[in-house]
Scaffold this active site. Structure first.
Site, PDB file in Angstrom:
ATOM      1  N   SER A   1       0.259  -4.203  12.053  1.00 50.75           N
ATOM      2  CA  SER A   1      -0.627  -3.142  12.552  1.00 50.75           C
ATOM      3  C   SER A   1      -0.888  -3.398  14.026  1.00 50.75           C
ATOM      4  O   SER A   1      -0.935  -4.564  14.456  1.00 50.75           O
ATOM      5  CB  SER A   1      -1.958  -3.175  11.799  1.00 50.75           C
ATOM      6  OG  SER A   1      -2.913  -2.361  12.455  1.00 50.75           O
TER       7      SER A   1
ATOM      8  N   TYR B   1      -9.388  -7.926   9.239  1.00 52.89           N
ATOM      9  CA  TYR B   1      -8.150  -7.166   9.014  1.00 52.89           C
ATOM     10  C   TYR B   1      -7.151  -7.472  10.138  1.00 52.89           C
ATOM     11  O   TYR B   1      -5.978  -7.771   9.887  1.00 52.89           O
ATOM     12  CB  TYR B   1      -8.461  -5.661   8.953  1.00 52.89           C
ATOM     13  CG  TYR B   1      -7.229  -4.797   8.889  1.00 52.89           C
ATOM     14  CD1 TYR B   1      -6.476  -4.744   7.708  1.00 52.89           C
ATOM     15  CD2 TYR B   1      -6.791  -4.065   9.996  1.00 52.89           C
ATOM     16  CE1 TYR B   1      -5.324  -3.975   7.634  1.00 52.89           C
ATOM     17  CE2 TYR B   1      -5.652  -3.294   9.932  1.00 52.89           C
ATOM     18  CZ  TYR B   1      -4.917  -3.246   8.751  1.00 52.89           C
ATOM     19  OH  TYR B   1      -3.771  -2.490   8.686  1.00 52.89           O
TER      20      TYR B   1
HETATM   21  N1  LIG Z   1      -2.666   3.785   7.344  1.00 50.37           N
HETATM   22  C1  LIG Z   1      -2.740   3.224   8.544  1.00 50.37           C
HETATM   23  O1  LIG Z   1      -3.295   3.784   9.497  1.00 50.37           O
HETATM   24  C2  LIG Z   1      -2.086   1.868   8.793  1.00 50.37           C
HETATM   25  C3  LIG Z   1      -1.975   1.441  10.122  1.00 50.37           C
HETATM   26  C4  LIG Z   1      -1.390   0.209  10.389  1.00 50.37           C
HETATM   27  C5  LIG Z   1      -0.914  -0.566   9.352  1.00 50.37           C
HETATM   28  N2  LIG Z   1      -1.050  -0.140   8.065  1.00 50.37           N
HETATM   29  C6  LIG Z   1      -0.561  -1.024   6.994  1.00 50.37           C
HETATM   30  O2  LIG Z   1       0.407  -0.331   6.235  1.00 50.37           O
HETATM   31  C7  LIG Z   1       0.467  -0.882   4.931  1.00 50.37           C
HETATM   32  C8  LIG Z   1       0.462   0.250   3.915  1.00 50.37           C
HETATM   33  O3  LIG Z   1      -0.774   0.932   4.009  1.00 50.37           O
HETATM   34  P1  LIG Z   1      -0.930   2.490   3.696  1.00 50.37           P
HETATM   35  O4  LIG Z   1      -1.494   3.114   4.925  1.00 50.37           O
HETATM   36  O5  LIG Z   1       0.291   3.036   3.109  1.00 50.37           O
HETATM   37  O6  LIG Z   1      -2.140   2.403   2.639  1.00 50.37           O
HETATM   38  P2  LIG Z   1      -2.241   2.889   1.110  1.00 50.37           P
HETATM   39  O7  LIG Z   1      -1.774   4.289   0.977  1.00 50.37           O
HETATM   40  O8  LIG Z   1      -3.642   2.548   0.709  1.00 50.37           O
HETATM   41  O9  LIG Z   1      -1.214   1.946   0.328  1.00 50.37           O
HETATM   42  C9  LIG Z   1      -1.465   0.577   0.157  1.00 50.37           C
HETATM   43  C10 LIG Z   1      -0.460   0.035  -0.846  1.00 50.37           C
HETATM   44  O10 LIG Z   1      -0.701  -1.376  -1.003  1.00 50.37           O
HETATM   45  C11 LIG Z   1      -0.795  -1.662  -2.385  1.00 50.37           C
HETATM   46  N3  LIG Z   1      -1.688  -2.776  -2.660  1.00 50.37           N
HETATM   47  C12 LIG Z   1      -2.933  -2.990  -2.148  1.00 50.37           C
HETATM   48  N4  LIG Z   1      -3.463  -4.094  -2.688  1.00 50.37           N
HETATM   49  C13 LIG Z   1      -2.549  -4.590  -3.551  1.00 50.37           C
HETATM   50  C14 LIG Z   1      -2.517  -5.710  -4.423  1.00 50.37           C
HETATM   51  N5  LIG Z   1      -3.560  -6.546  -4.546  1.00 50.37           N
HETATM   52  N6  LIG Z   1      -1.426  -5.912  -5.183  1.00 50.37           N
HETATM   53  C15 LIG Z   1      -0.372  -5.077  -5.098  1.00 50.37           C
HETATM   54  N7  LIG Z   1      -0.334  -3.996  -4.293  1.00 50.37           N
HETATM   55  C16 LIG Z   1      -1.418  -3.754  -3.542  1.00 50.37           C
HETATM   56  C17 LIG Z   1      -1.345  -0.400  -3.013  1.00 50.37           C
HETATM   57  O11 LIG Z   1      -1.056  -0.405  -4.389  1.00 50.37           O
HETATM   58  P3  LIG Z   1      -1.930   0.505  -5.445  1.00 50.37           P
HETATM   59  O12 LIG Z   1      -2.052   1.854  -4.829  1.00 50.37           O
HETATM   60  O13 LIG Z   1      -1.028   0.562  -6.626  1.00 50.37           O
HETATM   61  O14 LIG Z   1      -3.216  -0.178  -5.610  1.00 50.37           O
HETATM   62  C18 LIG Z   1      -0.613   0.664  -2.220  1.00 50.37           C
HETATM   63  O15 LIG Z   1       0.655   0.889  -2.770  1.00 50.37           O
HETATM   64  C19 LIG Z   1      -0.729  -1.835   4.810  1.00 50.37           C
HETATM   65  O16 LIG Z   1      -0.291  -3.161   4.963  1.00 50.37           O
HETATM   66  C20 LIG Z   1      -1.609  -1.442   5.986  1.00 50.37           C
HETATM   67  O17 LIG Z   1      -2.390  -2.516   6.449  1.00 50.37           O
HETATM   68  C21 LIG Z   1      -1.617   1.067   7.755  1.00 50.37           C
END
Ligand SMILES: NC(=O)c1ccc[n+]([C@@H]2O[C@H](COP(=O)([O-])OP(=O)(O)OC[C@H]3O[C@@H](n4cnc5c(N)ncnc54)[C@H](OP(=O)(O)O)[C@@H]3O)[C@@H](O)[C@H]2O)c1
Length: 252
Positions: free
Chosen positions: A138, A151
């Site tokens: 991130s 985070y």
């Molecule tokens: N959205 C943003 O603005 C952003 C920006 C920078 C970086 N990121 C990074 O991108 C990545 C994906 O995030 P996203 O935005 O796609 O969020 P999201 O839609 O909330 O997806 C998060 C994913 O991580 C899985 N997960 C969370 N905790 C877990 C655990 N304990 N065991 C197994 N799986 C787990 C969730 O599984 P379940 O749904 O099945 O619980 C879900 O599939 C993350 O690492 C986040 O930090 C996001």
């Protein structure tokens, strides 16, 4: 490392039940890869499995036992892992005093420790034939963000882990990429309990991050920012930290 032809590969993707991970699964399947899909939510994972032809592996990665069990089930489904996408992650926003030690542990276990454990277990499956490991970090991990210190620390840790690992595994034909998103339109903010409250940067679609991830794998790119201009704050912070801090203090 010369980049990877994805057709016919097997790709293990964490966090494949939602947002960026689901979009990466779709993009990898479209490029001819067979996805092994990890996530906790069975129904959402099953939906992604249907749309990608992938194998769902329901798993909670927030403990060493959870990672070991998930990896074991993934390896039962595939002799070789060609691509590992360490994407699963959670957020937490608010003042540090309001964050419980349990929350701190949950964040570090999920965002930093789990990808290290999973990488450790997947590497032996890659060294014979080569492979590629991709980490979703991130911009917060490049610059630090107010009220997201823990985070940001997990993402900075993951970024530097990937940097070290790249040198270590290059001789084994294993590539390492880091995809650094800015703000992405996914359920991430709703799930952390604090909505995204700024007007800028505007959230980009998860599919854009997925395209960058596929491109990083195909061209063995060490570091990719999405959107691309996001590298500017990261570079300013690295090259002129005083100027960055003055701007950040004014702009939040
Ligand atoms: N959205 C943003 O603005 C952003 C920006 C920078 C970086 N990121 C990074 O991108 C990545 C994906 O995030 P996203 O935005 O796609 O969020 P999201 O839609 O909330 O997806 C998060 C994913 O991580 C899985 N997960 C969370 N905790 C877990 C655990 N304990 N065991 C197994 N799986 C787990 C969730 O599984 P379940 O749904 O099945 O619980 C879900 O599939 C993350 O690492 C986040 O930090 C996001």
């Amino acid at each position: 490392m010369g980049g990877m032809r994805l057709s016919g590969t097997t790709a293990l993707i964490t966090g494949a039940s939602s947002g960026i991970g689901a979009a990466i699964a779709v993009a990898l399947a479209a490029a001819g890869s067979r996805p092994l899909l990890m996530g906790r939510d069975e129904d959402r994972l099953a939906r992604v499995a249907r749309s990608t032809g992938g194998v769902p592996i329901v798993a909670d990665l927030a403990s060493p036992e959870g990672v070991a069990d998930a990896a074991g089930r993934a390896f039962e489904n595939a002799e070789h892992i060609d691509v590992l996408v360490n994407n699963a992650g959670i957020g937490w926003a608010g003042p540090l005093e309001a964050m419980s030690e349990g929350d701190v542990a949950r964040l570090t276990d999920t965002n930093l420790v789990a990808p290290i454990y999973l990488t450790r277990r997947a590497l032996p499956r890659m060294v014979e034939r080569g492979g590629h490991i991709l980490f979703v970090t991130s911009i917060a991990g490049c610059t630090g963000v107010r009220e997201e210190a823990v985070y940001a620390a997990t993402k900075a840790g993951l970024h530097v882990f990937a940097e070290g690992l790249r040198y270590e595994v290059a001789g084994n034909g294993v590539g390492v990429s880091v995809v650094v998103p800015g703000v992405v339109a996914t359920p991430f903010f709703e799930r952390r309990g604090t909505p995204y409250g700024r007007r800028r940067p505007r959230p980009v679609p998860a599919e854009r991050v997925a395209r960058a991830a596929v491109d990083a794998l195909q061209h063995d790119r060490a570091e990719v920012f999405v959107p691309r201009w996001m590298r500017l704050p990261a570079r300013l912070h690295g090259g002129m930290p005083g100027a960055f801090r003055a701007l950040a203090a004014r702009g939040g």
